[in-house]
Every structure is written in structure tokens, then in C-alpha cells.
Design an enzyme around this catalytic site. Sequence first.
Site, mmCIF file in Angstrom:
data_model
loop_
_atom_site.group_PDB
_atom_site.id
_atom_site.type_symbol
_atom_site.label_atom_id
_atom_site.label_comp_id
_atom_site.label_asym_id
_atom_site.label_seq_id
_atom_site.Cartn_x
_atom_site.Cartn_y
_atom_site.Cartn_z
ATOM 1 N N ASP A 183 0.841 -1.196 0.000
ATOM 2 C CA ASP A 183 0.000 0.000 0.000
ATOM 3 C C ASP A 183 0.877 1.247 0.000
ATOM 4 O O ASP A 183 1.675 1.447 0.916
ATOM 5 C CB ASP A 183 -0.893 -0.012 1.244
ATOM 6 C CG ASP A 183 -2.001 1.025 1.198
ATOM 7 O OD1 ASP A 183 -2.017 1.840 0.258
ATOM 8 O OD2 ASP A 183 -2.852 1.015 2.104
ATOM 9 N N HIS A 185 -0.680 4.206 -0.047
ATOM 10 C CA HIS A 185 -1.530 5.062 0.794
ATOM 11 C C HIS A 185 -1.587 6.505 0.298
ATOM 12 O O HIS A 185 -1.828 7.427 1.086
ATOM 13 C CB HIS A 185 -1.026 5.018 2.247
ATOM 14 C CG HIS A 185 -2.117 5.046 3.271
ATOM 15 N ND1 HIS A 185 -2.330 6.110 4.115
ATOM 16 C CD2 HIS A 185 -3.074 4.134 3.572
ATOM 17 C CE1 HIS A 185 -3.355 5.856 4.908
ATOM 18 N NE2 HIS A 185 -3.827 4.659 4.595
ATOM 19 N N GLU A 235 -10.348 3.141 -2.482
ATOM 20 C CA GLU A 235 -10.883 3.330 -1.134
ATOM 21 C C GLU A 235 -11.388 4.754 -0.911
ATOM 22 O O GLU A 235 -12.222 4.978 -0.020
ATOM 23 C CB GLU A 235 -9.845 2.978 -0.076
ATOM 24 C CG GLU A 235 -8.667 3.936 0.009
ATOM 25 C CD GLU A 235 -7.621 3.461 1.003
ATOM 26 O OE1 GLU A 235 -7.554 4.026 2.110
ATOM 27 O OE2 GLU A 235 -6.878 2.520 0.673
ATOM 28 N N HIS A 284 -12.213 -2.586 0.050
ATOM 29 C CA HIS A 284 -11.441 -2.008 1.141
ATOM 30 C C HIS A 284 -12.243 -2.172 2.429
ATOM 31 O O HIS A 284 -13.430 -1.891 2.471
ATOM 32 C CB HIS A 284 -11.229 -0.518 0.824
ATOM 33 C CG HIS A 284 -10.452 0.249 1.854
ATOM 34 N ND1 HIS A 284 -11.046 1.126 2.735
ATOM 35 C CD2 HIS A 284 -9.127 0.295 2.108
ATOM 36 C CE1 HIS A 284 -10.126 1.682 3.490
ATOM 37 N NE2 HIS A 284 -8.947 1.191 3.134
#
Length: 381
Positions: A183, A185, A235, A284
Site C-alpha cells: 500500500d 496510501h 478506497e 477495502h
Amino acid sequence: MKIASLTTYLIEPRWLFLRVETDDGLVGWGEPVVEGRAHTVAAAVDELSDYLIGADPRRIEDHWQVLTKGGFYRGGPVLSSAVAGIDQALWDIRGKALGVPVHELLGGAVRDRMRIYCWIGGDEPTAVAEEAARQVEAGLTAIKMNGTGRMRHLETTAQVSAVVDRVAAVREVMGPDRDVAVDFHGRVSPAMARVLCRELEPLQPMFVEEPLVPELSADLRRICDSTTIPIATGERLFSRWDFRDVLPAGIAVAQPDLSHAGGISECRRIAAMAEAYGVGLAPHCPLGPVALAASLQVDFASPNALIQETSLGIHYNQGSDLLDYLADASVFEFADGHVERLTAPGLGVQIDEQAVRKAAEVGHRWRSPIWRHEDGGFAEW
């Protein structure tokens, strides 16, 4: 049958539960939350309840249309998350009223069990190899880790090497028969995303997640075209219209959040859209048991579902964990990295209402961390 009440509960560590009850005593549960903005979403649910009280809970699609479009101003994470939790609860009621799990109402099961993965490491990943080994011992066949801590727009060779070394350590533990997802992010710039993906290619991650912040989604095609690593995102996309702009970019995995992207109704549509582009589904879900149950219901009815995230043991779960509010936690037991198909009516889980009410007496005010670079400037978390 009419909706009689909607009640929200702020639950540690950072969750918001919704209880919807009908006039004949049926109860449905939802999980409407934006992490760090739980009170705001609770207020949105309260506003939407003015329309829902006295309405027929079985008109799920009509309610979804009115709640998302009837206020003239549309979209955004707060509204879509409030609607998501309401939508989950209405599907829960509908399944319970008919005595079937929700996936039966979505066309029936297309698989008997669903592969899952858990997180290892924290926001700034350390000791990831040891944590990966524990998850392998527990029976998981896939894990996800943060690839980086805070990252500047362009980073040094040492910082790039540190990312590669962390992922390499986990890959060594997992071996070639298990999977490692990485990830980003949204912490890295487009330029650094391309650099890091190039350097990680020999380690063959299952996917790289959220290489860019959502406002840079127009640049996803460049990332996808520059690497052989499958790219995952979604997400922080909250509707099928948000996904319409990224699916043609070449992503491999769509990751709508069942508590953010309009609930079961909308995520089911997003899954079907993704299938048309040859894109897999991996919802997610770093949240609680209701969100996970809703995600699994969509997974079991979606041919392109790939893998399901769970929050069990995630570093945010301080004070409560995924199984703490279930009357029967065995529904989420996994073997060989898979969860068996949920067969109980509705969402397939039974919430321990007494535990929820007790936890809500404490509540929470969880907030996202605020990160800064060494020079004092804001850093993406």
C-alpha cells in the site's frame, strides 16, 4: 412494514454502528463512518432519518436514489458513507425478513469461500518480516503492508532502497506461493510512484494499492503503463461515477469501501462495472464486523471478487477488535486463508447489542494522524 427508528453508536476504536428497527421488530445493522469524522457522519444519518422514518424498508433502491440525489447537493464521503450504512442495514432487514443471506438476493453465490488478507506493520512499517511470519503461521496466504512512511516529492536512493528492503524481507517470508500487497496510501508523488514500482517489480507484489491520491486519478494511466505490477485503487472513490474515470486507466483491482461508497447497492454496481473492464474486486475494509459482513455479501455474489481485506489485529484496533461485538465470532473464522460463505439471514452476523451499547457509553474521538516532513511541511498520511 415501516422504519421505526435509526440509532447510531460511536464504538472504539474508530467505528460508527447504525441500528435500524422496523415497527414489527426487525433490526438491521449498518456501519456508516468516515474514519476521523464519525460524529459528522452520525449527524448526516440523523438528517437523513427525517425521510426514512415511516418509510417501507424494502424499497432499498428507491431510498438509495432519494438519499443520494434528493438533497440537490450530491456526493462526497460524508453523504455517501451515511447512505452506505443505511443501505447495509436495509439489506440486512430485507434478508432477515425473507430468511436468506443478502448474496442470495444479489443473484446467489458464485463461490463457497472467500480469500482474505490482513495487515501487517503500522503506519510506518517496522518488524514486518516477523509479523508476516505470524500471519503465515495463523493460516493466511496473503498480507498487505505499507510500503513507505512519509515521503517527499522526490526521495533519496536510500529511502527507495529502504522500501525495497522491507518488501523483500516480507516476500522472503511469504515465499512464491503466498501474496504480498503493498500500500502506497497516496503518500508518494506520481514520479516516486513510477520509481518505486520499477524497483519493486522483481519482488512481484500481488498489487500496489493507491499509488496516487484520488485527486490525481487522471495520472493513473501513466502509472499503469509504466509498470508490470497490478495497480489497485478505490478506497477514496465514493460512487460508480468516480470509478468510471479510473477503470479505463488500466488498473487491475477496484477497491470500493462498503462503508464509504454507497453501501451494498452501489458497490454491487461498481463490481459489475469493473468486470466489464477485466478488473478484479477487492473491497477495502479496515473497519468493523458489519462492514466486513457487507463486503463479503457482495464478494459472494460477484464473479470478479479477488480477495477481501479484514481489520483483524490491525494497528488501529486499540480498545476493540473485529470480533468483539459479535454474538458468534465463528462466522469469520478462516482456514487456508479463506472464510466460508455466510449463510445466516441478512448480513450473516449477529451483533451483540449489549456490548455495543456499553461501548457507546465511552465512544471515541479518533482522528487521523497529522504528519509533517522534517522541514515542517504537511506530509500525506
